[in-house]
Design an enzyme around this catalytic site. Structure first.
Site, PDB file in Angstrom:
ATOM      1  N   TYR B 152      51.579  48.232  33.014  1.00  0.00           N
ATOM      2  CA  TYR B 152      50.459  48.830  33.778  1.00  0.00           C
ATOM      3  C   TYR B 152      50.613  49.804  34.699  1.00  0.00           C
ATOM      4  CZ  TYR B 152      46.629  48.421  37.242  1.00  0.00           C
ATOM      5  OH  TYR B 152      45.440  48.636  38.141  1.00  0.00           O
ATOM      6  N   ASP B 237      52.235  38.027  36.568  1.00  0.00           N
ATOM      7  CA  ASP B 237      50.819  38.468  36.905  1.00  0.00           C
ATOM      8  C   ASP B 237      49.861  37.954  35.489  1.00  0.00           C
ATOM      9  OD1 ASP B 237      48.418  39.953  36.705  1.00  0.00           O
ATOM     10  OD2 ASP B 237      49.156  41.759  37.570  1.00  0.00           O
ATOM     11  N   ILE B 239      46.620  37.548  35.327  1.00  0.00           N
ATOM     12  CA  ILE B 239      45.361  38.142  35.274  1.00  0.00           C
ATOM     13  C   ILE B 239      44.304  38.046  33.875  1.00  0.00           C
ATOM     14  CG2 ILE B 239      45.609  39.529  37.442  1.00  0.00           C
ATOM     15  CD1 ILE B 239      44.865  41.848  35.995  1.00  0.00           C
ATOM     16  N   LYS B 276      39.062  40.309  35.647  1.00  0.00           N
ATOM     17  CA  LYS B 276      39.247  40.484  34.086  1.00  0.00           C
ATOM     18  C   LYS B 276      38.560  39.227  33.248  1.00  0.00           C
ATOM     19  CE  LYS B 276      41.740  44.064  34.994  1.00  0.00           C
ATOM     20  NZ  LYS B 276      41.223  45.363  34.764  1.00  0.00           N
TER      21      LYS B 276
END
Lengths: 441, 445
Positions: B152, B237, B239, B276
């Site tokens: 990302y 991460d 998410i 998300k």
């Protein structure tokens, strides 16, 4: 939890430092309160919290507004307005909200300054604003000048993660703790002599913990000073709505626009709704900068600490209501002034002096006569007695870096009138007891 | 006003070094979209935004819940009695039921296979704030975290901008579906050592953005083992954990940690967010979940710089306490994502475009290597400009994710309705066939 001896990975130096400032008595007193909180019915002998600068005197005005305006809850009309709001993560912030903030700030200054909504950068509380601005204006190792006494949280907000240091400018009771051009010049010269790069002066106007606003002449001197020295001015105006009489408050915004020879690009204002509206939980802070590059950079940096779109939407309704905001500002001021007068009168009856204040949610009180020694140790000893025996959490001046021992910040707006009376009675009884003891000895 | 140069000198290095990352092509496409945004009736020729990993598919469910539960708002008649207590609440521990609710949600997302302690949950300003806070807690300026590519783009800002930490790549290749290999991990670590850079940890994203795949158990175990051996941290991460829509099911780092009594939990930290899974990016709800007590304590103090609005905490604590709602939401959310993913990848397959086989996330990792004129970065960017400016789709070029192989693109599918998805597929079909919508319209006439 499994813990291999000597096998943990180290944390950063920042994590291991105590620059977060929580060891300070400012926070220790809160702990004492949390362990034994006063409640009129459940715990009438508990500690009364007078160390928290919150504004609880005007909640009813906000509640009434919301009861009368259900549209502030409904996410506006239209089938997809919830979705739109839930998705809104643009770091510019809701335009309606920025407009409402600008308008609110103008009203607080009785229209004596104009604010451009496009210069407002939203952040999650003034805590975030001050840190963000420091990151933008200063490199690690640089310094900010801050007059003392100052809000203890600045030690964390300005220094901890930024690596920037604070150079205190001591102010004295001999002239009511006013900052002077002289002391500013001296502090700057001392910094230069030590090869410290001063990047900005930060003032809080009205001052926390003093509860006084800066006179126009001082602000003019400051603006000339920063112009000459080519440093920034950060004016933390989060208590601007708590000046008891609107005409008493002069914001740098009023002067900057008048003075063409001043480089306004060095001037930045910090604001928040935590004190004036009494909404610290909502985390609404703002930076107002006259510097385009600072605005742009701050906006990008605000990605780390934005205001919830749900909160922006609700408050934009409320603060766009001109009739409501004018009424709120006026009534809030009046109530704070009444509280302030009450506490000052009662303290005077108890033979205790306060600095003559005209703003804020607190008084700057002189308890010097009760010190056994006129030193920081003496002050902290007295403070312990007041917390542990008188059961009042007030904040010792040393936690605000005051250069003179014996001064304490006492908050008055974070409790009911009845609780305030109990607190004042306890202080009076304490004063009488100490004086009686001294007479005997 | 002529102050430009000296103005810049008055600002810090952080302010002027471009570390905000907005000069990346990742953001250029957004700008193209913002200048000419698609609208079905008002601007049907506009650019369709497929570069934003947002989840619009479940909002109606949340909206309905809010309508049925007015007491969750502190502004309604039913909820106003909570107003002052909530508005005044700024304790950085957060509302206790909010933390409990988030812990419960995280457990549900993992099928109840692991428990989360609400007292280890720390708030942050979105996952953006969480990543930065962890970097501040774990890395000194100049220290590095290893990160598998592609990753990302905004991690460069989140992890490095103000912290001055570094991200160093672990090279992954299409030849094995971009999986992380032990040799790539070791190589990245050795390279850092050769350059005298202190590696403080590894940062992984599971499910992966931009790949849209979940990590297998073997890989997670080997990463944990690597971190333990080298005495470095492991940040995962997660998410997108609630967006996994088909097998293999999501295996979280926490499950592996809980199953391994020998592992050093002090090294493990999870990042989560409601942006998300619940589609609430505007509410700025980020979470750090650390197994390290000191990190929890430090991150909590740092959370003062990015607390979640108490108004939002209150609404969410009510919603997340409704276990029936959250369970149904997660099931329905996955189902809708699966349908949309299927619809989109089928449409691509019909015109000969392959995607990496994905099972989670809000996007596909699309293989457009066959459409490149040259297999180079320039070739990729040239193709990308055509897609944005002529096909009128904002997709994200793999290079913006630091992908070393040109020709891969991330395309988001969950931030639009069915009709727009069809429109986007139609444009892709026409493009592959060497046509544009304009030409097609002319043909029809």
């Amino acid at each position: 939890m499994a813990r291999g001896i000597g096998l943990e990975a180290p944390l950063s130096k920042m994590a291991n430092s105590n620059a977060h400032g929580e060891e300070s008595p400012y926070f220790a007193g809160w702990k004492a309160y949390n362990e034994n909180p006063y409640d009129p019915k459940e715990n009438p002998t508990g500690v009364i919290q007078m160390g928290l600068a919150e504004n609880q005197v005007s909640f009813d005005l906000l509640e009434n507004y919301l009861e009368e305006h259900p549209e502030a809850y409904n996410w506006g009309s239209g089938p997809s307005s919830f979705r739109e709001n839930a998705l809104f993560q643009d770091y510019h912030g809701l335009q309606t909200f920025r407009k409402a903030m600008a308008s609110f700030m103008e009203k607080i200054r009785s229209g004596r300054a104009k604010f451009d909504p496009d210069r407002i950068v939203l952040t999650a509380g003034a805590t975030a604003t001050n840190e963000l601005l420091t990151f933008i204006l200063a490199d690690p190792g640089d310094a900010l000048l801050v007059p003392t006494p100052y809000y203890p949280g600045f030690d964390r907000d300005l220094r901890w993660r930024t690596g920037v240091s604070i150079i205190p400018i001591p102010c004295h009771s001999s002239n009511s703790f006013q900052l002077t051009l002289q002391s500013l010049e001296t502090a700057f010269a001392n910094a230069e002599a030590l090869n410290l790069k001063v990047k900005a002066l930060l003032i809080t106007n009205p001052s926390n913990p003093l509860g006084i606003s800066s006179p126009r002449s001082l602000l003019e001197d400051i603006l000339n000073f920063i112009n000459t020295k080519k440093i920034h001015l950060i004016s933390d105006e989060i208590y601007s709505g708590s000046v008891f009489s609107s005409n008493d408050f002069v914001s740098v915004a009023e002067i900057v626009e008048d003075r063409i020879h001043i480089n306004s690009k060095q001037v930045h204002i910090v604001y928040s709704l935590s004190k004036d509206l009494g909404l610290p939980g909502f985390r609404v802070g703002a930076l107002y900068s006259y510097n385009d590059k600072v605005v742009k950079t701050a906006r990008r940096m605000s990605s780390f600490s934005r205001v919830s779109s749900q909160t922006q939407k609700m408050l934009s309704f409320m603060l766009s209501d001109e009739e409501f905001t004018l009424k709120y500002i006026k009534t809030n001021r009046k109530r704070l002034k009444e509280r302030h007068s009450r506490i000052v009168d009662e303290l005077r009856n108890s033979g205790i002096d306060c600095l003559k204040g005209n703003a804020g949610l607190f008084c700057w009180v002189n308890l010097g006569e009760f010190l056994e020694q006129k030193s920081t140790e003496g002050e902290l000893k007295l403070w312990k007695v007041i917390v542990d025996e008188v059961k009042l959490n007030i904040s010792p001046g040393s936690s605000c870096h005051c250069s003179e021992a014996g001064w304490f910040r006492v908050c008055f707006a974070n409790m009911s009138q009845e609780t305030l009376e109990v607190a004042l009675r306890r202080l009076r009884e304490f004063a009488e007891k100490i004086r009686a003891t001294k007479k005997i000895s | 006003m002529g102050f430009k140069e000296s103005e810049e000198q008055l600002l810090s290095k952080v302010a002027t070094n471009g570390g905000h990352g907005e000069n990346s092509s990742y953001f250029d496409g957004w700008k193209a979209h913002d200048r000419d945004p698609y609208h079905p009736t008002q601007n049907p020729e506009g650019v369709i935004q497929m570069g934003l990993a947002e989840n619009l598919l479940g909002h109606d469910l949340i909206e309905e819940w809010i309508r049925k539960n007015p007491a969750a708002s502190i502004c309604t008649e039913e909820g106003i009695s909570q107003f002052r207590a909530v508005a005044n609440f700024q304790d950085y521990h957060g509302l206790p039921f909010f933390r409990q609710g988030v812990a419960k949600l995280m457990e549900k997302v993992r099928g109840g296979r692991v428990k989360f302690d609400p007292d280890r949950i720390v708030m942050s300003g979105g996952a953006t704030g969480a990543q930065e806070t962890l970097a501040f807690c774990l890395a000194d300026p100049g220290d590095a975290f290893l990160i598998p590519v592609p990753y990302y783009p905004a991690f460069d800002r989140d992890f490095c901008w103000r912290t001055r930490a570094r991200l160093l790549p672990i090279h992954c290749h299409s030849s094995n579906n971009f999986n992380i290999t032990s040799s790539a991990l070791e190589a990245a670590y050795l390279n850092a050592q050769k350059s005298n850079i202190t590696v403080k940890g590894v940062l992984i994203t599971n499910p992966s953005n931009p790949l849209g795949t979940t990590m297998d158990e073997r890989t997670i175990r080997s990463l944990l083992s690597f971190a333990n051996d080298k005495r470095i941290h492991l940040i995962c991460d997660e998410i997108f954990s609630g967006t996994v829509f088909k097998p293999p099911h999501f295996i979280s780092l926490s499950e592996i940690v809980e199953s391994d009594p020998e592992c050093h939990r002090d090294l493990v930290h999870v990042v989560y967010s409601l942006s998300k899974d619940l589609g609430l990016p505007g509410f700025r709800v980020g979470v750090i979940y650390s197994y390290n007590d000191e990190v929890v304590a430090c991150a909590r103090k740092m959370s003062s710089f990015g607390l979640v609005s108490s108004q939002t905490q209150h609404m969410l604590e009510c919603m997340l306490a409704d276990e029936e709602f959250t369970s149904n939401y997660l099931v329905e959310n996955s189902r809708r994502l699966m349908e949309r993913h299927g619809m989109f990848t089928d449409g691509l397959r019909r015109v000969g475009i392959r995607c990496l086989e994905g099972n989670g996330g809000l996007f596909c990792w699309m293989d457009l290597r066959s459409l490149l004129k040259k297999e180079t970065l320039e070739g990729e960017l040239e193709l990308w400009r055509v897609i944005v400016n002529e096909v009128k789709l904002n997709v994200s070029p793999g290079s913006s994710f630091h992908c070393a192989e040109p020709g891969w693109f991330r395309v988001c599918f969950a931030n639009m309705d069915d009709a727009t998805t069809e429109r986007a597929l139609k444009r892709i079909r026409l493009f592959v066939n060497g046509e544009t919508e304009e030409v097609e319209e002319k043909k029809k006439k």
